[in-house]
Design an enzyme around this catalytic site. Structure first.
Site, short mmCIF file in Angstrom:
data_model
loop_
_atom_site.label_atom_id
_atom_site.label_comp_id
_atom_site.label_asym_id
_atom_site.label_seq_id
_atom_site.Cartn_x
_atom_site.Cartn_y
_atom_site.Cartn_z
N ARG A 1 0.78 -1.15 -0.09
CA ARG A 1 -0.10 0.12 0.00
C ARG A 1 0.92 1.14 0.10
O ARG A 1 0.62 2.19 -0.52
CB ARG A 1 -0.94 0.04 1.28
CG ARG A 1 -1.97 -1.21 1.16
CD ARG A 1 -2.68 -1.09 2.41
NE ARG A 1 -3.46 -2.28 2.66
CZ ARG A 1 -3.37 -3.14 3.40
NH1 ARG A 1 -2.66 -2.63 4.70
NH2 ARG A 1 -3.86 -4.32 3.60
N PHE B 1 -11.79 -5.34 -4.62
CA PHE B 1 -11.55 -6.14 -3.66
C PHE B 1 -10.93 -5.61 -2.42
O PHE B 1 -9.93 -5.95 -1.93
CB PHE B 1 -10.46 -7.41 -3.90
CG PHE B 1 -10.83 -8.09 -5.26
CD1 PHE B 1 -11.90 -9.23 -5.23
CD2 PHE B 1 -10.44 -7.80 -6.54
CE1 PHE B 1 -12.15 -9.82 -6.52
CE2 PHE B 1 -10.72 -8.42 -7.73
CZ PHE B 1 -11.61 -9.34 -7.65
N ASP C 1 -16.34 -3.86 -3.17
CA ASP C 1 -16.27 -5.19 -2.41
C ASP C 1 -17.71 -6.06 -2.54
O ASP C 1 -18.64 -5.41 -2.63
CB ASP C 1 -15.67 -5.23 -1.10
CG ASP C 1 -15.12 -6.67 -0.52
OD1 ASP C 1 -13.92 -6.40 -0.38
OD2 ASP C 1 -15.95 -7.50 -0.12
N ASN D 1 -19.73 -7.20 -7.53
CA ASN D 1 -18.78 -8.30 -8.11
C ASN D 1 -17.87 -7.64 -8.99
O ASN D 1 -18.26 -7.15 -10.04
CB ASN D 1 -19.52 -9.44 -8.77
CG ASN D 1 -18.82 -10.61 -9.00
OD1 ASN D 1 -17.71 -10.43 -9.46
ND2 ASN D 1 -19.41 -11.76 -8.94
N ASP E 1 -6.68 -6.60 -5.88
CA ASP E 1 -6.33 -7.55 -4.64
C ASP E 1 -7.17 -8.43 -4.20
O ASP E 1 -7.63 -8.60 -3.11
CB ASP E 1 -5.90 -6.80 -3.44
CG ASP E 1 -5.35 -7.53 -2.46
OD1 ASP E 1 -4.92 -8.39 -2.66
OD2 ASP E 1 -5.35 -6.85 -1.09
N CYS F 1 -2.51 -13.81 -4.02
CA CYS F 1 -1.98 -14.16 -2.74
C CYS F 1 -1.95 -15.66 -2.84
O CYS F 1 -2.12 -16.54 -1.90
CB CYS F 1 -2.75 -13.59 -1.38
SG CYS F 1 -4.47 -14.04 -1.62
N1 SAH Z 1 -7.35 -5.16 -0.56
C1 SAH Z 1 -7.51 -5.59 0.84
C2 SAH Z 1 -7.79 -7.24 1.07
C3 SAH Z 1 -8.77 -7.85 0.18
S1 SAH Z 1 -9.08 -9.47 0.52
C4 SAH Z 1 -6.58 -5.16 1.74
O1 SAH Z 1 -5.63 -4.68 1.28
O2 SAH Z 1 -6.77 -5.16 2.97
C5 SAH Z 1 -10.32 -9.97 -0.72
C6 SAH Z 1 -11.77 -9.39 -0.68
O3 SAH Z 1 -12.22 -9.45 -1.84
C7 SAH Z 1 -12.63 -9.70 0.42
O4 SAH Z 1 -13.05 -8.62 1.22
C8 SAH Z 1 -13.85 -10.15 -0.28
O5 SAH Z 1 -14.93 -10.06 0.32
C9 SAH Z 1 -13.78 -9.51 -1.45
N2 SAH Z 1 -14.00 -10.50 -2.88
C10 SAH Z 1 -14.13 -11.89 -3.05
N3 SAH Z 1 -14.62 -11.93 -4.34
C11 SAH Z 1 -15.15 -11.02 -4.69
C12 SAH Z 1 -15.62 -10.65 -5.95
N4 SAH Z 1 -15.83 -11.52 -6.92
N5 SAH Z 1 -16.16 -9.31 -6.26
C13 SAH Z 1 -15.69 -8.19 -5.15
N6 SAH Z 1 -15.15 -8.49 -4.09
C14 SAH Z 1 -14.71 -9.82 -3.80
#
Ligand code: SAH
Length: 387
Positions: free
Chosen positions: A206, A221, A242, A269, A290, A330
Site C-alpha cells: 500500500r 476487492f 467489495d 462483484n 487484490d 496471494c
Molecule cells: N485489498 C484488501 C484485502 C482484500 S481481501 C486489503 O488491502 O486489505 C479480498 C476481498 O475480496 C474480500 O474482502 C472479499 O469480500 C472480496 N471479494 C471476493 N470475491 C469478490 C468479487 N468477486 N468481487 C468483489 N469482491 C470480492
C-alpha cells in the site's frame, strides 16, 4: 523411550535440504502420539533432529531443530524473542504487524499478529496447539499484552484433526481495536475479521502504491479499504468495491474516521463491475486488484489463471495511458513466473503495452524462508500502461 519417528531415506534427504515439512509417505515408523515433540531418526538410526508430530496430517513432521539440538521450552522462548526483536528492528510505521510468521521464524505452523496492545494467535498443527498454554505464558512474560486471542477458526485446522474455535487466552479482547498503519487509522474486529483482522501482509505494498497513485482511483476487492484509504490522499477521486456488504460498511466507517469524505464505496462483484465500467466508457488513472486466493490448490491453478487474466485484462483496458495497475495474487499455487506470464497474456490480449515498475512480495514482517516456497505466497506487481 522418548517419542520417536523414523523416516525413509527420501525423508532424510528432505530434512537435509532444509525444508521443515516431512510428508506422510516418508514416515516409516511411529512411536509417538499426535502433538508430541519427537526425535526424528533416519533409516540408519541416525538422529536427524526434533520435530512437531501430527498423527492425522498429510504433514506429520515439522522440523524444529536439526542434529542433536534440543527442542525444549528454552528454544521456544529464544525463537519468540528473536521474532519480536526482528520486528522491532524493522522500525515499522504501524501499530499492527505480524510478530511470528510460522516456518520463516522457525516456529512452524504458528502465527502471531500484534494489534496495538493485543495479540492474535493461530496454532495450525497438533504440536503447536498443545504448546498453546506455554506459548501464552511466554508471550505474557515477553510482551505484556492487554489481551491474547486464539483465532483458531481457519479451516486448515480440520486437516490436523483440530476443532475450529475462537477463545480468549489472556486478559480481555474488546469488540473493536484501533490500529494505525502509516497515516491511516483502522478499527479492527479481531473476533470476526478476515485472517486475524487485517491484511497485514499488504502494508508495504500500500505504501509503495501510494508513490504512484494519482487521478481517479479504483480499488477492487477492497475489504475494509486497505489500499483505498492509503491511496485516496494522493488521488482526486476514489472508488472502492467489495462483494461483501459488511466490508463496504467498514470501508465507509474507516473513511469517515480518516476524514476521507470523498471516498465512495459500493457493493459489487468485481468481475461484473469491470465489464460494466468498460461498457460505460469509464477510465481510471490508478487501479488496484487484490483478489482473494483464486487457486486454493494445485488442481485449481488453470481456472485461477483464467480468473486473474480476466480481471487484469479488463483493468488494463480501463486504465488511461500512463496509468498504474497495482495487481496482486496471494495464491501460493500461482507462483511468480505463472503470475508474470498471465500479465503478459493480459497485456497482449488487451493491446496495452505495460512496463513493470516494481515487483514486490508480502511485507517484511512476513519474511520468506529460502528453500521453503510455501512462505512466498503474495505477489504484487506495479505496472504502468505505457500508451
Ligand atoms: N485489498 C484488501 C484485502 C482484500 S481481501 C486489503 O488491502 O486489505 C479480498 C476481498 O475480496 C474480500 O474482502 C472479499 O469480500 C472480496 N471479494 C471476493 N470475491 C469478490 C468479487 N468477486 N468481487 C468483489 N469482491 C470480492
Amino acid at each position: 523411550m522418548p517419542p520417536t519417528v523414523v523416516v525413509s531415506a527420501r525423508g532424510e534427504q528432505r530434512v537435509r535440504s532444509g525444508h521443515p515439512w516431512i510428508y506422510r509417505a516418508d514416515v516409516v515408523d511411529v512411536n509417538a502420539a499426535g502433538g508430541d515433540t519427537v526425535a526424528v531418526v533416519g533409516p540408519r538410526h541416525r538422529l536427524l533432529g526434533h520435530a512437531l508430530f501430527s498423527d492425522l496430517s498429510q504433514i506429520p513432521l515439522r522440523m524444529l531443530t536439526y542434529g542433536d539440538a534440543a527442542a525444549g521450552s528454552d528454544l521456544w522462548r529464544a525463537r519468540l524473542e528473536a521474532a519480536a526483536r526482528f520486528r522491532q528492528s524493522l522500525k515499522l510505521d504501524a501499530t499492527a504487524y505480524r510478530l511470528v510468521h510460522g516456518e520463516a521464524d522457525l516456529l512452524p505452523s504458528l502465527v502471531i499478529d500484534r494489534y496495538a496492545d493485543y495479540l492474535v494467535v493461530q496454532t495450525l498443527s497438533q504440536g503447536v496447539d498443545r504448546m498453546l498454554p506455554e506459548i501464552t505464558s511466554l508471550l505474557v512474560d515477553l510482551l505484556k499484552p492487554a489481551g491474547i486471542l486464539a483465532r483458531n477458526d481457519p479451516r486448515v485446522r480440520t486437516l490436523e484433526g483440530l476443532e475450529q474455535k475462537v477463545e480468549v487466552l489472556h486478559g480481555t479482547i474488546p469488540e473493536a481495536v484501533v490500529v494505525r498503519e502509516g497515516p491511516v487509522e483502522y478499527e479492527v474486529d479481531l473476533w470476526r475479521g478476515q485472517k486475524t483482522g487485517l491484511f497485514l501482509d499488504q502494508r508495504e505494498n500500500r505504501e509503495a502504491a501510494a508513490r504512484y497513485a494519482r487521478g481517479k482511483l479504483l480499488d477492487c476487492f477492497s475489504y475494509n479499504g486497505g489500499f483505498a484509504l492509503r491511496l485516496a490522499r494522493e488521488c482526486s477521486e476514489t472508488e472502492a468495491i467489495d462483494i461483501s456488504a459488511d466490508a463496504v460498511a467498514r470501508i465507509r466507517s474507516n473513511a469517515a474516521r480518516n476524514g476521507l469524505a470523498r471516498l465512495r464505496a459500493r457493493e459489487a462483484n468485481v468481475f461484473d463491475e469491470l465489464r460494466r465500467l468498460e461498457k460505460t466508457g469509464a477510465r481510471y488513472d490508478t487501479i488496484v486488484l487484490d483478489p482473494p486466493a483464486f487457486a486454493k490448490n494445485k488442481a485449481s491453478v488453470a481456472n485461477a489463471l483464467a480468473g486473474y487474466k480476466e480481471i487484469n485484462l479488463r483493468a488494463l483496458r480501463l486504465l488511461t495511458p500512463g496509468g498504474y495497475l497495482v495487481t496482486c495474487s496471494c495464491s501460493y499455487n500461482v507462483n511468480e513466473a505463472l503470475f508474470a506470464e498471465m500479465i503478459h497474456s493480459a497485456s497482449v490480449d488487451s493491446h496495452t503495452p505495460v512496463t513493470i515498475v516494481e515487483k514486490r512480495l508480502q511485507s517484511r514482517d512476513h519474511p520468506v524462508l529460502v528453500g521453503v516456497p510455501e512462505t512466498y505466497y503474495l505477489k504484487c506487481f506495479i505496472l504502468r500502461r505505457v500508451e
